[in-house]
Design an enzyme around this catalytic site. Structure first.
Site, mmCIF file in Angstrom:
data_model
loop_
_atom_site.group_PDB
_atom_site.id
_atom_site.type_symbol
_atom_site.label_atom_id
_atom_site.label_comp_id
_atom_site.label_asym_id
_atom_site.label_seq_id
_atom_site.Cartn_x
_atom_site.Cartn_y
_atom_site.Cartn_z
ATOM 1 N N TYR A 49 0.298 -51.966 -38.585
ATOM 2 C CA TYR A 49 -0.145 -51.046 -37.750
ATOM 3 C C TYR A 49 0.647 -49.828 -38.075
ATOM 4 O O TYR A 49 0.267 -48.963 -38.154
ATOM 5 C CB TYR A 49 0.325 -51.574 -36.183
ATOM 6 C CG TYR A 49 0.241 -50.283 -35.261
ATOM 7 C CD1 TYR A 49 -0.849 -49.617 -35.043
ATOM 8 C CD2 TYR A 49 1.395 -49.995 -34.567
ATOM 9 C CE1 TYR A 49 -0.955 -48.611 -34.219
ATOM 10 C CE2 TYR A 49 1.447 -48.836 -33.852
ATOM 11 C CZ TYR A 49 0.390 -47.979 -33.614
ATOM 12 O OH TYR A 49 0.322 -47.225 -32.774
ATOM 13 N N GLY A 51 -12.268 -47.932 -25.747
ATOM 14 C CA GLY A 51 -12.328 -46.770 -24.739
ATOM 15 C C GLY A 51 -13.380 -47.307 -23.668
ATOM 16 O O GLY A 51 -13.937 -48.514 -23.673
ATOM 17 N N LYS A 59 -0.209 -45.992 -39.807
ATOM 18 C CA LYS A 59 0.191 -44.657 -39.351
ATOM 19 C C LYS A 59 0.932 -43.806 -40.097
ATOM 20 O O LYS A 59 0.830 -42.573 -40.289
ATOM 21 C CB LYS A 59 0.692 -44.723 -38.072
ATOM 22 C CG LYS A 59 -0.107 -45.370 -36.692
ATOM 23 C CD LYS A 59 -1.112 -44.479 -36.263
ATOM 24 C CE LYS A 59 -1.886 -44.789 -35.063
ATOM 25 N NZ LYS A 59 -2.828 -43.896 -34.654
ATOM 26 N N ARG A 106 13.501 -49.613 -24.330
ATOM 27 C CA ARG A 106 12.402 -48.779 -24.743
ATOM 28 C C ARG A 106 12.502 -47.298 -23.980
ATOM 29 O O ARG A 106 12.740 -47.418 -22.989
ATOM 30 C CB ARG A 106 10.874 -49.357 -24.548
ATOM 31 C CG ARG A 106 10.556 -50.646 -25.203
ATOM 32 C CD ARG A 106 10.511 -50.289 -26.816
ATOM 33 N NE ARG A 106 10.176 -51.544 -27.484
ATOM 34 C CZ ARG A 106 11.235 -52.389 -28.162
ATOM 35 N NH1 ARG A 106 12.223 -52.055 -28.081
ATOM 36 N NH2 ARG A 106 10.894 -53.272 -28.767
ATOM 37 N N ILE A 139 -4.792 -42.847 -23.934
ATOM 38 C CA ILE A 139 -4.464 -41.361 -23.859
ATOM 39 C C ILE A 139 -5.647 -40.355 -24.142
ATOM 40 O O ILE A 139 -5.183 -39.341 -23.421
ATOM 41 C CB ILE A 139 -3.197 -41.577 -25.146
ATOM 42 C CG1 ILE A 139 -2.236 -42.514 -24.797
ATOM 43 C CG2 ILE A 139 -2.413 -39.867 -25.044
ATOM 44 C CD1 ILE A 139 -1.222 -42.717 -25.896
ATOM 45 N N PHE A 199 -7.218 -39.631 -31.695
ATOM 46 C CA PHE A 199 -6.604 -40.635 -30.967
ATOM 47 C C PHE A 199 -7.101 -41.915 -31.153
ATOM 48 O O PHE A 199 -6.942 -42.966 -30.990
ATOM 49 C CB PHE A 199 -6.905 -40.473 -29.476
ATOM 50 C CG PHE A 199 -6.333 -39.198 -28.729
ATOM 51 C CD1 PHE A 199 -4.850 -39.234 -28.286
ATOM 52 C CD2 PHE A 199 -7.150 -38.217 -28.537
ATOM 53 C CE1 PHE A 199 -4.208 -38.420 -27.886
ATOM 54 C CE2 PHE A 199 -6.128 -37.058 -28.028
ATOM 55 C CZ PHE A 199 -5.226 -36.876 -27.474
ATOM 56 N N ASP A 238 -16.274 -41.164 -29.439
ATOM 57 C CA ASP A 238 -15.633 -42.565 -29.002
ATOM 58 C C ASP A 238 -16.669 -43.628 -29.314
ATOM 59 O O ASP A 238 -17.866 -43.541 -28.770
ATOM 60 C CB ASP A 238 -15.014 -42.496 -27.807
ATOM 61 C CG ASP A 238 -13.964 -43.700 -27.600
ATOM 62 O OD1 ASP A 238 -12.897 -43.223 -27.155
ATOM 63 O OD2 ASP A 238 -14.425 -44.720 -28.023
ATOM 64 N N ASN A 267 6.964 -45.069 -25.855
ATOM 65 C CA ASN A 267 5.971 -46.128 -25.317
ATOM 66 C C ASN A 267 5.540 -45.290 -24.161
ATOM 67 O O ASN A 267 5.752 -44.845 -23.094
ATOM 68 C CB ASN A 267 6.973 -47.076 -24.639
ATOM 69 C CG ASN A 267 7.498 -48.352 -25.757
ATOM 70 O OD1 ASN A 267 8.394 -47.836 -26.410
ATOM 71 N ND2 ASN A 267 7.111 -49.458 -25.393
HETATM 72 N N1 UFG Z 1 7.418 -57.191 -22.994
HETATM 73 C C1 UFG Z 1 7.626 -58.430 -22.396
HETATM 74 N N2 UFG Z 1 6.693 -58.773 -21.996
HETATM 75 C C2 UFG Z 1 5.349 -58.792 -21.947
HETATM 76 C C3 UFG Z 1 4.988 -57.449 -22.667
HETATM 77 C C4 UFG Z 1 6.077 -56.824 -23.128
HETATM 78 O O1 UFG Z 1 8.845 -58.800 -22.361
HETATM 79 O O2 UFG Z 1 4.471 -59.193 -21.296
HETATM 80 C C5 UFG Z 1 8.542 -56.583 -23.773
HETATM 81 C C6 UFG Z 1 8.306 -56.364 -25.163
HETATM 82 O O3 UFG Z 1 8.903 -57.447 -25.848
HETATM 83 C C7 UFG Z 1 9.197 -55.074 -25.527
HETATM 84 C C8 UFG Z 1 8.836 -54.349 -24.067
HETATM 85 O O4 UFG Z 1 8.547 -54.843 -23.220
HETATM 86 O O5 UFG Z 1 10.406 -55.138 -25.494
HETATM 87 C C9 UFG Z 1 7.749 -53.214 -24.279
HETATM 88 O O6 UFG Z 1 6.613 -53.949 -24.959
HETATM 89 P P1 UFG Z 1 5.180 -53.085 -25.022
HETATM 90 O O7 UFG Z 1 4.225 -54.112 -25.479
HETATM 91 O O8 UFG Z 1 4.829 -52.502 -23.860
HETATM 92 O O9 UFG Z 1 5.292 -51.888 -26.012
HETATM 93 P P2 UFG Z 1 5.817 -52.070 -27.581
HETATM 94 O O10 UFG Z 1 7.561 -51.512 -27.492
HETATM 95 O O11 UFG Z 1 5.674 -53.226 -28.116
HETATM 96 O O12 UFG Z 1 4.831 -50.951 -28.400
HETATM 97 C C10 UFG Z 1 4.819 -49.522 -28.020
HETATM 98 C C11 UFG Z 1 3.382 -49.145 -28.438
HETATM 99 C C12 UFG Z 1 3.212 -49.660 -29.855
HETATM 100 C C13 UFG Z 1 3.896 -49.159 -30.680
HETATM 101 C C14 UFG Z 1 5.466 -49.163 -30.225
HETATM 102 C C15 UFG Z 1 6.318 -48.420 -30.943
HETATM 103 O O13 UFG Z 1 2.358 -50.137 -27.596
HETATM 104 O O14 UFG Z 1 1.578 -49.153 -30.103
HETATM 105 O O15 UFG Z 1 5.712 -49.163 -28.908
HETATM 106 O O16 UFG Z 1 7.552 -49.116 -31.317
HETATM 107 F F1 UFG Z 1 3.927 -49.269 -31.836
#
Ligand code: UFG
Length: 333
Positions: A140, A36, A144, A220, A12, A72, A31, A169
């Site tokens: 985590y 990064g 924050k 999400r 970001i 960030f 950084d 997300n």
């Molecule tokens: N997912 C899968 N398969 C994968 C990866 C993810 O099914 O290989 C699913 C996860 O279970 C989740 C969704 O896809 O349901 C999104 O997952 P991400 O890992 O992309 O993102 P998250 O929602 O876990 O996390 C994001 C940010 C975090 C933050 C969070 C806030 O990356 O830093 O949102 O809730 F904390």
């Protein structure tokens, strides 16, 4: 505006640095390149440095006048934070104190802080507004939320004015195709899905199909990285105009399930995405959707790319470019 962008070579942060430059502002990036990438920001605005080093921060902040700081730099992997919480409290909390103290010493009193929807924990209602109870489920999210509370105390005692931006997300890539997501390791859904589409991975795992959602997979709120950066710019302008400290959710208010994201990727890439069904990932709430009315009302924030197909399409341009230009990198991940 002259802005210190801490963590400006990350996903970001690098988009933010580009936006500031494109809009005629003067960013300076600090950084440590722990996550990064050196090539994500132009050489003339980059300084390799770590928030642990207070002397460095003092010297950067006294080298010239800064209107404000955008912060960030943090560790962001929920799973890792469960197994190595110390890394999260030292990096995300303690190192932030170094930055804040250096800012206060030099009279830099405006900060935009990257916060997260993870501070809310398991949603008690959706869409989630800023007043939703804060009950983070992992170190985590707790790190924050701790910083958000520290900022409130620093404001009361020392006059630090700040805006906490609680990302849902973050996703997508710069529309020009020149910047994008490059986490090591990659854990995020959209880049992992696109690796399958580009032939760099055999299948994407779906973490759980038995959630209480229409198709059984987690929902999400995906928000385009460029839209997130635009909100930072608006937030800094708001502080420059003497706005009071605030916290804003940043999301589109539209939830998409894991299966819907995979369908979007099939449409965008005109291919079939192989999937494998896996168990639930620990700590994943079923549904996270933002109420971002406050940011829209008070900052005038209007996402430019709210559609999931556009978000995935921009990420796809980047994925293709990254695996073409950096085959060694693509092979290693
Ligand atoms: N997912 C899968 N398969 C994968 C990866 C993810 O099914 O290989 C699913 C996860 O279970 C989740 C969704 O896809 O349901 C999104 O997952 P991400 O890992 O992309 O993102 P998250 O929602 O876990 O996390 C994001 C940010 C975090 C933050 C969070 C806030 O990356 O830093 O949102 O809730 F904390």
């Amino acid at each position: 505006m002259r802005i210190l962008v801490v963590g400006g070579a990350g996903y970001i942060g690098s988009h933010m640095t580009k936006l500031l430059l494109d809009e005629g502002h003067e960013p300076m990036v600090v950084d440590n390149l722990s996550s990064g990438h050196r090539d994500a920001v132009p050489r003339h605005v980059f300084l390799n440095g770590d928030l642990r080093h207070r002397v460095l921060l003092d010297s950067v902040l006294s080298s010239r006048h800064f209107d404000g700081v955008m912060h960030f730099a943090s560790c962001i992997q929920v799973g890792e934070s469960m197994t190595d919480p110390g890394k999260y409290y030292w990096n995300n909390v303690a190192n932030t104190l170094n930055l804040l103290d250096a800012m206060m010493m030099r009279g830099v009193t405006r900060l935009i802080f990257s916060s997260t929807a993870a501070i809310y924990g398991e949603p008690r209602y959706v869409p989630i507004d800023e007043e939703h109870p804060k009950a983070p489920l992992n170190p985590y999210g707790r790190s924050k939320w701790m910083v958000e509370q520290v900022l409130a105390d620093y404001e009361r005692a020392y006059g630090l004015r700040h805006v906490c931006l609680r990302y849902f997300n973050a996703a997508g890539a710069h529309p020009s195709g020149t910047l994008g997501e490059r986490h090591r390791p990659e854990t995020h859904l959209i880049p992992l899905v696109l690796r399958v589409a580009s032939g760099n991975a055999p299948a994407v795992k779906i973490f759980g199909t038995d959630y209480d959602t229409p198709d059984g997979t987690c929902i999400r709120d995906y928000v385009h990285v460029t839209d997130l950066c635009r909100a930072h710019l608006l937030a800094m302008e708001y502080l420059m105009g003497d706005g009071a400290s605030r916290a804003y959710n940043l999301g589109n208010g539209n939830g998409f399930s894991v299966k819907q994201v995979i369908d979007a990727a099939s449409r965008v890439t005109a291919g079939t995405i192989a999937v494998s069904i896996a168990g639930r990932r620990e700590g994943d709430p079923a549904r996270l959707v933002a109420d971002s009315a406050l940011a829209r009302r008070e900052l005038g924030w209007q996402p430019q790319y709210p559609g999931i197909d556009t978000i995935v399409a921009h990420a796809w341009v980047w994925e293709q470019r990254a695996s073409r230009l950096q085959p060694a990198y693509a092979a290693a991940r």
